[in-house]
Design a protein around this motif. Structure first.
Motif, PDB file in Angstrom:
ATOM      1  N   TYR A  95       1.483 -23.139 -20.701  1.00  0.00           N
ATOM      2  CA  TYR A  95       1.751 -24.551 -20.947  1.00  0.00           C
ATOM      3  C   TYR A  95       2.384 -24.786 -22.321  1.00  0.00           C
ATOM      4  O   TYR A  95       2.740 -25.908 -22.648  1.00  0.00           O
ATOM      5  CB  TYR A  95       0.463 -25.374 -20.858  1.00  0.00           C
ATOM      6  N   LEU A  96       2.491 -23.741 -23.150  1.00  0.00           N
ATOM      7  CA  LEU A  96       3.050 -23.896 -24.485  1.00  0.00           C
ATOM      8  C   LEU A  96       4.571 -23.909 -24.413  1.00  0.00           C
ATOM      9  O   LEU A  96       5.178 -23.221 -23.602  1.00  0.00           O
ATOM     10  CB  LEU A  96       2.589 -22.749 -25.397  1.00  0.00           C
ATOM     11  N   SER A  97       5.182 -24.694 -25.335  1.00  0.00           N
ATOM     12  CA  SER A  97       6.647 -24.772 -25.379  1.00  0.00           C
ATOM     13  C   SER A  97       7.249 -23.740 -26.306  1.00  0.00           C
ATOM     14  O   SER A  97       8.437 -23.424 -26.190  1.00  0.00           O
ATOM     15  CB  SER A  97       7.078 -26.173 -25.850  1.00  0.00           C
ATOM     16  N   PHE A  98       6.455 -23.196 -27.261  1.00  0.00           N
ATOM     17  CA  PHE A  98       6.925 -22.215 -28.236  1.00  0.00           C
ATOM     18  C   PHE A  98       8.110 -22.748 -29.041  1.00  0.00           C
ATOM     19  O   PHE A  98       8.969 -21.979 -29.484  1.00  0.00           O
ATOM     20  CB  PHE A  98       7.313 -20.902 -27.560  1.00  0.00           C
ATOM     21  N   GLU A  99       8.182 -24.100 -29.213  1.00  0.00           N
ATOM     22  CA  GLU A  99       9.234 -24.763 -29.987  1.00  0.00           C
ATOM     23  C   GLU A  99      10.618 -24.443 -29.453  1.00  0.00           C
ATOM     24  O   GLU A  99      11.605 -24.399 -30.186  1.00  0.00           O
ATOM     25  CB  GLU A  99       9.143 -24.391 -31.472  1.00  0.00           C
ATOM     26  N   GLY A 100      10.703 -24.171 -28.155  1.00  0.00           N
ATOM     27  CA  GLY A 100      11.994 -23.881 -27.545  1.00  0.00           C
ATOM     28  C   GLY A 100      12.551 -22.521 -27.869  1.00  0.00           C
ATOM     29  O   GLY A 100      13.750 -22.276 -27.668  1.00  0.00           O
ATOM     30  N   VAL A 101      11.723 -21.599 -28.376  1.00  0.00           N
ATOM     31  CA  VAL A 101      12.195 -20.277 -28.787  1.00  0.00           C
ATOM     32  C   VAL A 101      11.943 -19.276 -27.675  1.00  0.00           C
ATOM     33  O   VAL A 101      10.875 -19.289 -27.044  1.00  0.00           O
ATOM     34  CB  VAL A 101      11.473 -19.817 -30.079  1.00  0.00           C
ATOM     35  N   GLY A 102      12.881 -18.379 -27.429  1.00  0.00           N
ATOM     36  CA  GLY A 102      12.691 -17.270 -26.506  1.00  0.00           C
ATOM     37  C   GLY A 102      13.042 -17.599 -25.072  1.00  0.00           C
ATOM     38  O   GLY A 102      13.340 -18.725 -24.692  1.00  0.00           O
ATOM     39  N   PHE A 103      12.990 -16.564 -24.267  1.00  0.00           N
ATOM     40  CA  PHE A 103      13.266 -16.695 -22.838  1.00  0.00           C
ATOM     41  C   PHE A 103      12.500 -15.595 -22.120  1.00  0.00           C
ATOM     42  O   PHE A 103      12.038 -14.618 -22.733  1.00  0.00           O
ATOM     43  CB  PHE A 103      14.777 -16.567 -22.561  1.00  0.00           C
ATOM     44  N   GLY A 104      12.335 -15.766 -20.823  1.00  0.00           N
ATOM     45  CA  GLY A 104      11.614 -14.780 -20.029  1.00  0.00           C
ATOM     46  C   GLY A 104      10.235 -15.288 -19.656  1.00  0.00           C
ATOM     47  O   GLY A 104       9.968 -16.495 -19.563  1.00  0.00           O
ATOM     48  N   THR A 105       9.330 -14.361 -19.412  1.00  0.00           N
ATOM     49  CA  THR A 105       7.961 -14.701 -19.025  1.00  0.00           C
ATOM     50  C   THR A 105       7.202 -15.276 -20.216  1.00  0.00           C
ATOM     51  O   THR A 105       7.635 -15.140 -21.368  1.00  0.00           O
ATOM     52  CB  THR A 105       7.244 -13.444 -18.498  1.00  0.00           C
ATOM     53  N   PRO A 106       6.055 -15.923 -19.973  1.00  0.00           N
ATOM     54  CA  PRO A 106       5.274 -16.468 -21.096  1.00  0.00           C
ATOM     55  C   PRO A 106       4.888 -15.417 -22.126  1.00  0.00           C
ATOM     56  O   PRO A 106       4.896 -15.701 -23.319  1.00  0.00           O
ATOM     57  CB  PRO A 106       4.052 -17.063 -20.396  1.00  0.00           C
ATOM     58  N   SER A 107       4.538 -14.210 -21.669  1.00  0.00           N
ATOM     59  CA  SER A 107       4.164 -13.178 -22.635  1.00  0.00           C
ATOM     60  C   SER A 107       5.356 -12.760 -23.490  1.00  0.00           C
ATOM     61  O   SER A 107       5.245 -12.569 -24.711  1.00  0.00           O
ATOM     62  CB  SER A 107       3.599 -11.959 -21.897  1.00  0.00           C
ATOM     63  N   GLN A 108       6.540 -12.643 -22.870  1.00  0.00           N
ATOM     64  CA  GLN A 108       7.732 -12.301 -23.627  1.00  0.00           C
ATOM     65  C   GLN A 108       8.099 -13.404 -24.618  1.00  0.00           C
ATOM     66  O   GLN A 108       8.443 -13.138 -25.770  1.00  0.00           O
ATOM     67  CB  GLN A 108       8.902 -12.038 -22.673  1.00  0.00           C
ATOM     68  N   ARG A 109       7.985 -14.637 -24.169  1.00  0.00           N
ATOM     69  CA  ARG A 109       8.286 -15.749 -25.067  1.00  0.00           C
ATOM     70  C   ARG A 109       7.293 -15.809 -26.209  1.00  0.00           C
ATOM     71  O   ARG A 109       7.654 -16.178 -27.336  1.00  0.00           O
ATOM     72  CB  ARG A 109       8.268 -17.057 -24.286  1.00  0.00           C
TER      73      ARG A 109
END
Length: 359
Positions: free
Chosen positions: A116-130
């Motif tokens: 459910y986290l947005s990670f400030e729009g950083v990264g791509f892929g699965t949640p663990s990768q992001r």
């Protein structure tokens, strides 16, 4: 005995139902490969394929299906193979889960709500990768902030140091200028004393008088400045200012005097002479304005700078001064005539008597 016709149709399936129920607690002895062959499947298929295959075979071999291929023994084999395959898949699933749990023990646990986290729009892929990419992003951002803070701190320190250096330079420059002026004055005084320029002073050998009674002025500095001014040691800009003021006063008086000589009324000849006088006056004002420009370049105080004189305004001013002078002359002439008339009225009989006696 109960007649077979009286037995309900559902009770006819009692042996099969009992057999099916017994299968749930039955431990399969059949091989897994044989079970896949009975279900007409291959190992590694999905659970949906197993269920679909079992349903199609059950419809084919179930005794109550009413089909031509209905066979209770074949149905029992299909049922037993289905249970074997299900139990095999369950065992494989448990073994896979236990292996993943062992691997997860050595991995950092992430929060359950990470998807459910947005990670400030950083990264791509699965949640663990992001999440990994976001952690690296945070590390890089923290490093940049630390470097920026250090840079600002160093810049502020250097700025303060530069200000202190500039202040020290200005102070030292001021002290050097003051000392240079004092040495110059002392040298001039010593040179003048060696030449004997101070031998003819009126107050030689007498104590200096206080030129100012103000207690806030240094008497030594004030007396020194007064002596230098009295003996012609004045700054250049003061002499230029004095010269400019004297020149404008002389020009103003000269143009008024020239207008007075012409008199009135203005004939064409007098107008021609007046125009020539005005042209010469404009040229003199232009030269005086050049002197003002030179004065503004050397004057040390901004408030002491002077503005240019306007030749047209000065000519109008001279005309008004001439008119005022004429009015004063006329007024004085009329007053003199009135006084003379009054004297004649008052002393007229006496003068006539003296004339008669002389005769």
């Amino acid at each position: 005995m109960v007649h077979q016709a009286m037995i309900p149709r559902n009770l006819k399936l009692f042996p099969y139902i009992c057999g099916i129920r017994m299968v749930s607690g039955y431990k399969p002895k059949r091989n897994v490969k044989d079970s896949y062959k009975i279900l007409e499947l291959e190992e590694g298929c999905s659970l949906d394929d197993i269920r679909n295959s079992y349903r199609s075979l059950a419809k084919r071999y179930h005794p109550d299906s009413g089909s031509a291929t209905a066979d209770s023994e074949a149905f029992m084999k299909v049922e037993e193979a289905y249970r074997v395959v299900l139990s095999d898949m369950a065992n494989k699933k448990k073994s896979n889960e236990s292996t993943e749990e062992e691997e997860d023990q050595f991995k950092p646990k992430s929060p359950q709500h990470r998807h459910y986290l947005s990670f400030e729009g950083v990264g791509f892929g699965t949640p663990s990768q992001r999440e990994k990419q976001y952690m690296q992003f945070r590390v890089d951002r923290a490093t940049e902030q630390v470097l920026e803070y250090r840079q600002q701190r160093l810049e502020s320190q250097y700025a303060a140091t530069d200000l202190m250096k500039a202040k020290d330079v200005r102070q030292s420059k001021k002290v050097k200028i003051t000392q240079a002026v004092e040495r110059l004055v002392e040298d001039l005084i010593q040179e003048s004393m060696a030449k004997g320029d101070f031998d003819n002073l009126s107050g030689k050998g007498k104590p200096l008088q206080k030129f100012s009674d103000c207690p806030h002025i240094d008497p030594m500095t004030h007396n020194l400045n007064r002596i230098l001014i009295d003996n012609g040691y004045q700054p250049e800009w003061i002499l230029m200012q004095k010269e400019i003021r004297e020149t404008i006063e002389r020009l103003r008086k000269g143009i008024v005097a020239s207008r007075s000589k012409l008199g009135g009324p203005m004939t064409p000849y007098r107008q021609k002479q007046w125009n020539h006088i005005c042209e010469q006056f404009i040229e003199d004002i232009r030269k005086l304005n050049k002197r003002i420009d030179n004065f503004n370049l050397v004057v040390p105080i901004l408030s002491r700078q002077m503005v240019h004189f306007s030749a047209d305004k000065e000519i109008v001013r001279a005309q008004k001064a001439y008119e005022a002078l004429v009015e004063n002359r006329e007024a004085s002439t009329s007053e003199a005539k009135e006084n003379e008339e009054e004297n004649l009225k008052r002393f007229g009989w006496k003068s006539s008597l003296l004339k008669w006696l002389n005769l």
